[in-house]
Design a protein around this motif. Sequence first.
Motif, PDB file in Angstrom:
ATOM      1  N   LYS A   1       0.785  -1.735  -0.343  1.00 28.48           N
ATOM      2  CA  LYS A   1      -0.350  -0.254   0.366  1.00 28.48           C
ATOM      3  C   LYS A   1       0.923   1.593  -0.179  1.00 28.48           C
ATOM      4  O   LYS A   1       1.598   1.385   0.401  1.00 28.48           O
ATOM      5  CB  LYS A   1      -0.857  -0.162   0.783  1.00 28.48           C
ATOM      6  CG  LYS A   1      -1.535   1.953   1.120  1.00 28.48           C
ATOM      7  CD  LYS A   1      -2.914   1.068   2.230  1.00 28.48           C
ATOM      8  CE  LYS A   1      -3.934   2.129   1.799  1.00 28.48           C
ATOM      9  NZ  LYS A   1      -5.314   2.652   2.675  1.00 28.48           N
ATOM     10  N   LYS A   2       0.799   2.049  -0.932  1.00 22.83           N
ATOM     11  CA  LYS A   2       1.968   3.406  -1.112  1.00 22.83           C
ATOM     12  C   LYS A   2       0.243   4.484  -0.988  1.00 22.83           C
ATOM     13  O   LYS A   2      -0.671   4.775  -2.033  1.00 22.83           O
ATOM     14  CB  LYS A   2       2.384   3.331  -1.836  1.00 22.83           C
ATOM     15  CG  LYS A   2       3.365   2.469  -2.607  1.00 22.83           C
ATOM     16  CD  LYS A   2       4.082   1.991  -3.484  1.00 22.83           C
ATOM     17  CE  LYS A   2       3.117   2.048  -5.084  1.00 22.83           C
ATOM     18  NZ  LYS A   2       3.166  -0.216  -5.090  1.00 22.83           N
ATOM     19  N   THR A   3       0.457   5.619  -0.408  1.00 24.80           N
ATOM     20  CA  THR A   3       0.345   6.361  -0.414  1.00 24.80           C
ATOM     21  C   THR A   3       0.657   7.922  -0.754  1.00 24.80           C
ATOM     22  O   THR A   3       2.484   7.882  -0.641  1.00 24.80           O
ATOM     23  CB  THR A   3      -0.302   7.311   1.562  1.00 24.80           C
ATOM     24  OG1 THR A   3      -1.339   6.366   1.310  1.00 24.80           O
ATOM     25  CG2 THR A   3      -0.924   8.734   1.271  1.00 24.80           C
TER      26      THR A   3
ATOM     27  N   PHE B   1       0.165   3.676  -6.638  1.00 21.96           N
ATOM     28  CA  PHE B   1      -0.150   4.670  -5.623  1.00 21.96           C
ATOM     29  C   PHE B   1      -2.217   4.258  -5.211  1.00 21.96           C
ATOM     30  O   PHE B   1      -2.452   4.361  -6.119  1.00 21.96           O
ATOM     31  CB  PHE B   1      -0.068   5.419  -5.462  1.00 21.96           C
ATOM     32  CG  PHE B   1       1.578   5.673  -5.176  1.00 21.96           C
ATOM     33  CD1 PHE B   1       1.722   6.240  -3.753  1.00 21.96           C
ATOM     34  CD2 PHE B   1       2.377   5.779  -6.105  1.00 21.96           C
ATOM     35  CE1 PHE B   1       3.508   6.676  -3.624  1.00 21.96           C
ATOM     36  CE2 PHE B   1       4.008   5.741  -5.969  1.00 21.96           C
ATOM     37  CZ  PHE B   1       4.200   5.845  -4.738  1.00 21.96           C
TER      38      PHE B   1
ATOM     39  N   LYS C   1      -3.856   5.554  -2.229  1.00 26.26           N
ATOM     40  CA  LYS C   1      -4.649   6.324  -1.435  1.00 26.26           C
ATOM     41  C   LYS C   1      -3.948   7.759  -1.637  1.00 26.26           C
ATOM     42  O   LYS C   1      -2.867   7.967  -1.971  1.00 26.26           O
ATOM     43  CB  LYS C   1      -4.448   6.060  -0.078  1.00 26.26           C
ATOM     44  CG  LYS C   1      -4.660   6.612   1.195  1.00 26.26           C
ATOM     45  CD  LYS C   1      -4.110   5.960   2.186  1.00 26.26           C
ATOM     46  CE  LYS C   1      -4.727   7.588   3.346  1.00 26.26           C
ATOM     47  NZ  LYS C   1      -3.980   5.977   4.576  1.00 26.26           N
ATOM     48  N   VAL C   2      -4.295   9.013  -2.107  1.00 26.24           N
ATOM     49  CA  VAL C   2      -3.672  10.907  -1.905  1.00 26.24           C
ATOM     50  C   VAL C   2      -4.538  11.430  -0.701  1.00 26.24           C
ATOM     51  O   VAL C   2      -5.969  10.971  -0.211  1.00 26.24           O
ATOM     52  CB  VAL C   2      -4.567  10.925  -2.771  1.00 26.24           C
ATOM     53  CG1 VAL C   2      -3.878  12.084  -2.890  1.00 26.24           C
ATOM     54  CG2 VAL C   2      -4.445   9.895  -4.340  1.00 26.24           C
ATOM     55  N   VAL C   3      -3.819  11.655   0.130  1.00 27.21           N
ATOM     56  CA  VAL C   3      -4.040  12.862   0.800  1.00 27.21           C
ATOM     57  C   VAL C   3      -3.372  13.738   0.710  1.00 27.21           C
ATOM     58  O   VAL C   3      -2.625  14.207   0.345  1.00 27.21           O
ATOM     59  CB  VAL C   3      -3.403  12.247   2.081  1.00 27.21           C
ATOM     60  CG1 VAL C   3      -3.075  13.255   3.706  1.00 27.21           C
ATOM     61  CG2 VAL C   3      -3.715  11.046   2.873  1.00 27.21           C
TER      62      VAL C   3
ATOM     63  N   GLU D   1      -8.787   5.782  -2.865  1.00 23.49           N
ATOM     64  CA  GLU D   1      -8.971   6.686  -1.368  1.00 23.49           C
ATOM     65  C   GLU D   1      -8.373   7.876  -1.341  1.00 23.49           C
ATOM     66  O   GLU D   1      -7.218   8.835  -1.785  1.00 23.49           O
ATOM     67  CB  GLU D   1      -8.217   5.969  -0.593  1.00 23.49           C
ATOM     68  CG  GLU D   1      -8.989   6.168   0.600  1.00 23.49           C
ATOM     69  CD  GLU D   1      -7.939   5.211   1.918  1.00 23.49           C
ATOM     70  OE1 GLU D   1      -7.943   4.991   2.810  1.00 23.49           O
ATOM     71  OE2 GLU D   1      -7.139   3.976   1.729  1.00 23.49           O
TER      72      GLU D   1
ATOM     73  N   THR E   1      -3.754  10.119   9.195  1.00 26.91           N
ATOM     74  CA  THR E   1      -4.143   9.873   8.391  1.00 26.91           C
ATOM     75  C   THR E   1      -3.129   8.646   7.584  1.00 26.91           C
ATOM     76  O   THR E   1      -3.615   8.243   6.891  1.00 26.91           O
ATOM     77  CB  THR E   1      -4.469  10.573   7.555  1.00 26.91           C
ATOM     78  OG1 THR E   1      -4.847  12.048   8.111  1.00 26.91           O
ATOM     79  CG2 THR E   1      -5.333  10.966   6.187  1.00 26.91           C
ATOM     80  N   ILE E   2      -1.943   8.773   7.765  1.00 23.94           N
ATOM     81  CA  ILE E   2      -1.371   7.408   6.779  1.00 23.94           C
ATOM     82  C   ILE E   2      -0.599   6.811   7.956  1.00 23.94           C
ATOM     83  O   ILE E   2       0.187   7.207   8.921  1.00 23.94           O
ATOM     84  CB  ILE E   2       0.385   8.989   5.814  1.00 23.94           C
ATOM     85  CG1 ILE E   2      -0.562   9.891   5.457  1.00 23.94           C
ATOM     86  CG2 ILE E   2       1.333   7.596   5.632  1.00 23.94           C
ATOM     87  CD1 ILE E   2       0.346  10.722   4.508  1.00 23.94           C
TER      88      ILE E   2
ATOM     89  N   PHE F   1       5.119   6.479   2.127  1.00 26.88           N
ATOM     90  CA  PHE F   1       4.643   7.371   1.414  1.00 26.88           C
ATOM     91  C   PHE F   1       5.338   8.538   0.352  1.00 26.88           C
ATOM     92  O   PHE F   1       6.461   8.708   1.019  1.00 26.88           O
ATOM     93  CB  PHE F   1       3.347   8.117   2.106  1.00 26.88           C
ATOM     94  CG  PHE F   1       3.814   9.126   3.790  1.00 26.88           C
ATOM     95  CD1 PHE F   1       4.220  10.194   3.139  1.00 26.88           C
ATOM     96  CD2 PHE F   1       4.162   8.618   4.779  1.00 26.88           C
ATOM     97  CE1 PHE F   1       4.383  11.537   4.382  1.00 26.88           C
ATOM     98  CE2 PHE F   1       4.996   9.305   5.330  1.00 26.88           C
ATOM     99  CZ  PHE F   1       4.964  10.590   5.387  1.00 26.88           C
TER     100      PHE F   1
END
Length: 303
Positions: free
Chosen positions: A3-5, A46, A48-50, A75, A114-115, A119
Amino acid sequence: SSKKTLLILAGGLGSRYKGLKQVDGILGNGSPILEYSVFDALEAGFSKVVIIVNRLIPESYIERLTAISEKKGFELHWVYQEMDSIPLSLHGFDSPEREKPWGTAHAVLCAKYTIQEPFVMINADDFYGKEAYQLAAHEIDHHHISASQLGMIAYPVGTTLSGNGAVARGICTLDHENELIRVDEQTSIQRINNSIIYTENGVHIKLDPEALVSMNFFIFHPHIFCDLEAYFYDFIESEPLPNQEFYIPSAVQRMMDEGKVKVKVKASPSQWMGVTYADDKKEIKDFLTTEIQNNRYPEDLWI
């Protein structure tokens, strides 16, 4: 693959380049630079994006990207960088009188709830190119990133200059294994005739066009939040001036100096583009138009 953000710092409002450049569309498709970054990151695996933002971000933009994330199935989290995002009262500090946000290291720290996975951290208004995200994904997927081993994608300085004025860049010094030793901020780098020059104490110093510079593209492990929080309290305790900021490069430098982490540097083959000056916008427009013609991007990113 792991999993990568992608963490995007979009909280600062550009002072030199007027307007909300973070959410300005570049071409007719309405996509600002940060959407090209999201597109490239998704393509590299990736999921997930924050995005760290301030309260001035237009609600319409939040709705736009939220709709895109639902359509494309990634996400998406919005995190507001507030003065009190990291509570100071717990540590007996009064919140200082201050208008300005606390800086990039504080912005990253705001994402700590959140993370929980490795990332990549980038600036919202910089275009880093596909290969940067592919290199970063490779580092994360091969478990090269850990609590004690971080990464950075750096760029040859010759590929990061603006034709419209001098730029500030962090010049990297590496050891023989491409681990970072330090980053030296130089504020006045420009091309003069055929040389790349910066000025230090009134003296012109020549730079090799291949010298690597940091463009704030880091590959972090979530363990960094512990150190950032401790350093943030140190920063507050030092009674910073109202305009002083807590920056990511200096936090990373301190972690290296304390022997907590090593930072492996990879050179990006991609073209970096940014909008330091308003006139840089035309250059990035032309560049993206060419990239679309070369089938590196669809005309509309999200069709």
